[in-house]
Write an enzyme that holds these catalytic residues in place. Sequence first.
Site, PDB file in Angstrom:
ATOM      1  N   GLY A  11       0.673  -1.293  -0.090  1.00  0.00           N
ATOM      2  CA  GLY A  11       0.010   0.133   0.073  1.00  0.00           C
ATOM      3  C   GLY A  11       0.755   1.253   0.063  1.00  0.00           C
ATOM      4  O   GLY A  11       0.633   2.148   0.819  1.00  0.00           O
ATOM      5  N   ASN A  95       1.317  -2.337   5.440  1.00  0.00           N
ATOM      6  CA  ASN A  95       0.521  -1.081   5.541  1.00  0.00           C
ATOM      7  C   ASN A  95      -0.598  -1.048   5.016  1.00  0.00           C
ATOM      8  O   ASN A  95      -1.617  -0.462   5.331  1.00  0.00           O
ATOM      9  CB  ASN A  95       1.449   0.073   4.967  1.00  0.00           C
ATOM     10  CG  ASN A  95       0.702   1.182   5.011  1.00  0.00           C
ATOM     11  OD1 ASN A  95       0.421   1.802   5.821  1.00  0.00           O
ATOM     12  ND2 ASN A  95       0.456   1.509   3.744  1.00  0.00           N
ATOM     13  N   SER A 147      -3.747  -0.054  14.448  1.00  0.00           N
ATOM     14  CA  SER A 147      -4.586   1.548  14.715  1.00  0.00           C
ATOM     15  C   SER A 147      -4.847   1.287  16.067  1.00  0.00           C
ATOM     16  O   SER A 147      -5.216   0.528  16.880  1.00  0.00           O
ATOM     17  CB  SER A 147      -5.606   1.476  13.812  1.00  0.00           C
ATOM     18  OG  SER A 147      -6.787   2.341  14.305  1.00  0.00           O
ATOM     19  N   TYR A 160     -13.121  -3.084  11.286  1.00  0.00           N
ATOM     20  CA  TYR A 160     -11.543  -2.282  10.884  1.00  0.00           C
ATOM     21  C   TYR A 160     -11.203  -2.593  12.286  1.00  0.00           C
ATOM     22  O   TYR A 160      -9.919  -2.999  12.537  1.00  0.00           O
ATOM     23  CB  TYR A 160     -12.052  -0.946  10.797  1.00  0.00           C
ATOM     24  CG  TYR A 160     -10.823  -0.133  10.715  1.00  0.00           C
ATOM     25  CD1 TYR A 160      -9.834  -0.057   9.539  1.00  0.00           C
ATOM     26  CD2 TYR A 160     -10.107   0.636  11.705  1.00  0.00           C
ATOM     27  CE1 TYR A 160      -8.752   0.434   9.441  1.00  0.00           C
ATOM     28  CE2 TYR A 160      -8.843   1.248  11.720  1.00  0.00           C
ATOM     29  CZ  TYR A 160      -8.375   1.144  10.371  1.00  0.00           C
ATOM     30  OH  TYR A 160      -7.245   1.916  10.246  1.00  0.00           O
ATOM     31  N   ILE A 193      -4.742  10.229  11.565  1.00  0.00           N
ATOM     32  CA  ILE A 193      -3.631  10.641  10.654  1.00  0.00           C
ATOM     33  C   ILE A 193      -4.247  11.309   9.422  1.00  0.00           C
ATOM     34  O   ILE A 193      -5.173  10.954   9.124  1.00  0.00           O
ATOM     35  CB  ILE A 193      -2.755   9.756  10.224  1.00  0.00           C
ATOM     36  CG1 ILE A 193      -1.852   8.709  11.420  1.00  0.00           C
ATOM     37  CG2 ILE A 193      -1.289  10.001   9.362  1.00  0.00           C
ATOM     38  CD1 ILE A 193      -1.178   9.484  12.438  1.00  0.00           C
TER      39      ILE A 193
HETATM   40  P1  NAD Z   1      -4.927   5.285   2.538  1.00  0.00           P
HETATM   41  O1  NAD Z   1      -6.332   5.138   2.238  1.00  0.00           O
HETATM   42  O2  NAD Z   1      -4.522   6.876   2.362  1.00  0.00           O
HETATM   43  O3  NAD Z   1      -4.024   4.400   1.742  1.00  0.00           O
HETATM   44  C1  NAD Z   1      -4.081   3.179   2.008  1.00  0.00           C
HETATM   45  C2  NAD Z   1      -3.012   2.376   0.943  1.00  0.00           C
HETATM   46  O4  NAD Z   1      -3.450   0.928   0.827  1.00  0.00           O
HETATM   47  C3  NAD Z   1      -3.179   2.945  -0.305  1.00  0.00           C
HETATM   48  O5  NAD Z   1      -1.591   2.933  -0.990  1.00  0.00           O
HETATM   49  C4  NAD Z   1      -4.268   1.741  -1.163  1.00  0.00           C
HETATM   50  O6  NAD Z   1      -3.856   1.731  -2.511  1.00  0.00           O
HETATM   51  C5  NAD Z   1      -3.564   0.720  -0.368  1.00  0.00           C
HETATM   52  N1  NAD Z   1      -4.493  -0.506  -0.430  1.00  0.00           N
HETATM   53  C6  NAD Z   1      -5.756  -0.655  -0.168  1.00  0.00           C
HETATM   54  N2  NAD Z   1      -6.340  -1.798  -0.423  1.00  0.00           N
HETATM   55  C7  NAD Z   1      -5.314  -2.528  -0.879  1.00  0.00           C
HETATM   56  C8  NAD Z   1      -5.133  -3.800  -1.539  1.00  0.00           C
HETATM   57  N3  NAD Z   1      -6.140  -4.520  -1.545  1.00  0.00           N
HETATM   58  N4  NAD Z   1      -4.044  -4.224  -2.141  1.00  0.00           N
HETATM   59  C9  NAD Z   1      -2.865  -3.587  -2.200  1.00  0.00           C
HETATM   60  N5  NAD Z   1      -2.928  -2.224  -1.667  1.00  0.00           N
HETATM   61  C10 NAD Z   1      -4.155  -1.858  -1.171  1.00  0.00           C
HETATM   62  O7  NAD Z   1      -4.867   5.101   3.998  1.00  0.00           O
HETATM   63  P2  NAD Z   1      -3.590   5.458   4.958  1.00  0.00           P
HETATM   64  O8  NAD Z   1      -4.403   6.617   5.961  1.00  0.00           O
HETATM   65  O9  NAD Z   1      -2.521   6.029   4.512  1.00  0.00           O
HETATM   66  O10 NAD Z   1      -3.611   4.147   5.991  1.00  0.00           O
HETATM   67  C11 NAD Z   1      -2.441   3.342   5.767  1.00  0.00           C
HETATM   68  C12 NAD Z   1      -2.549   2.419   7.061  1.00  0.00           C
HETATM   69  O11 NAD Z   1      -2.504   2.958   8.039  1.00  0.00           O
HETATM   70  C13 NAD Z   1      -3.804   1.395   6.737  1.00  0.00           C
HETATM   71  O12 NAD Z   1      -3.565   0.092   7.479  1.00  0.00           O
HETATM   72  C14 NAD Z   1      -4.663   2.061   7.952  1.00  0.00           C
HETATM   73  O13 NAD Z   1      -5.428   1.104   8.516  1.00  0.00           O
HETATM   74  C15 NAD Z   1      -3.557   2.599   8.914  1.00  0.00           C
HETATM   75  N6  NAD Z   1      -4.176   3.549   9.786  1.00  0.00           N
HETATM   76  C16 NAD Z   1      -4.602   4.836   9.248  1.00  0.00           C
HETATM   77  C17 NAD Z   1      -4.888   5.828   9.999  1.00  0.00           C
HETATM   78  C18 NAD Z   1      -5.425   7.077   9.656  1.00  0.00           C
HETATM   79  O14 NAD Z   1      -6.058   7.875  10.442  1.00  0.00           O
HETATM   80  N7  NAD Z   1      -5.175   7.480   8.280  1.00  0.00           N
HETATM   81  C19 NAD Z   1      -5.051   5.638  11.345  1.00  0.00           C
HETATM   82  C20 NAD Z   1      -4.641   4.354  11.920  1.00  0.00           C
HETATM   83  C21 NAD Z   1      -4.105   3.453  11.119  1.00  0.00           C
END
Ligand code: NAD
Length: 253
Positions: A11, A95, A147, A160, A193
């Site tokens: 990701g 990720n 998370s 989730y 984030i």
């Molecule tokens: P985002 O949606 O901006 O990015 C997610 C990434 O995962 C993207 O690059 C997407 O293309 C990729 N992805 C999704 N499904 C996929 C699949 N089936 N195969 C391959 N790639 C795939 O999200 P983010 O905020 O950057 O989140 C990244 C990680 O951090 C995630 O695991 C999310 O759960 C975790 N997270 C995010 C937050 C937040 O507040 N943004 C908080 C806690 C945890």
Amino acid sequence: MAQSKRAIVTGGTRGIGRAIVKELASRSCCGVLFSDVAFVYNSCEECVEEIRQEIKSPETRIFALKADASSYEDAEATVAEAIQKLGGVDILVNNAGITRDNLLLRMTPEEFDTVINVNLRSVYNYTRAVIRHMIKQRYGRIVNISSVVGLIGNPGQANYAASKAGIIGFTKSAAREFASRGITVNAVAPGFIDTEMTRQLNEKQRETLIQNIPLKRLGTPEDVARVVAFLCSDDAEYITGQVINVDGGMVMS
Ligand code: NAD
């Protein structure tokens, strides 16, 4: 000269994953750039070129591999290709993640399964695919993105939260299984984030959220990426099976 590390990040096209790719690829350690990186993505072809432009260092090799992280077959093929291109693998950052929020009364089996498959099953897929290589070389760093929601829950996010809590159990079990092989396995638990994932919140929801964060701001993808890079570095060699919260103080245990 010391050899740079070789990393796979799932990701990697945007948000936290993109910041991790950039942090790993631009950090230097012991006189060499820290890492060559292969990142896995499932959408956004134009992001791939943007990332190449953003990482200007000519010494760093960046490979983009298209795959669905929830598919075991894709993971095996992608890891084999990444290892062939990078010449091995030292670091895995799991990720990739999605949300399909709904109150439990309305949550469909499809919404539950999709989130579990992309968020949790992918961690199994990629760990399983890299682990033999890491065992053979008696070295590895695995970091899984969980998370705070996996620690404290959130209404509308049972799927989730279950996936993110599952990642914590997986991390601790893998850490125990592979510690004697020189492989550390840790999790990072981000709070809120500022990425596409949280941009769905309206201004009022954002303000309410910020009031509940002791450091009074949302986190940046770079806040998370720096901690991930630390856990991937040799400075973190005595840390395994841990969950590091990067949440502005939201959860204190
Ligand atoms: P985002 O949606 O901006 O990015 C997610 C990434 O995962 C993207 O690059 C997407 O293309 C990729 N992805 C999704 N499904 C996929 C699949 N089936 N195969 C391959 N790639 C795939 O999200 P983010 O905020 O950057 O989140 C990244 C990680 O951090 C995630 O695991 C999310 O759960 C975790 N997270 C995010 C937050 C937040 O507040 N943004 C908080 C806690 C945890």
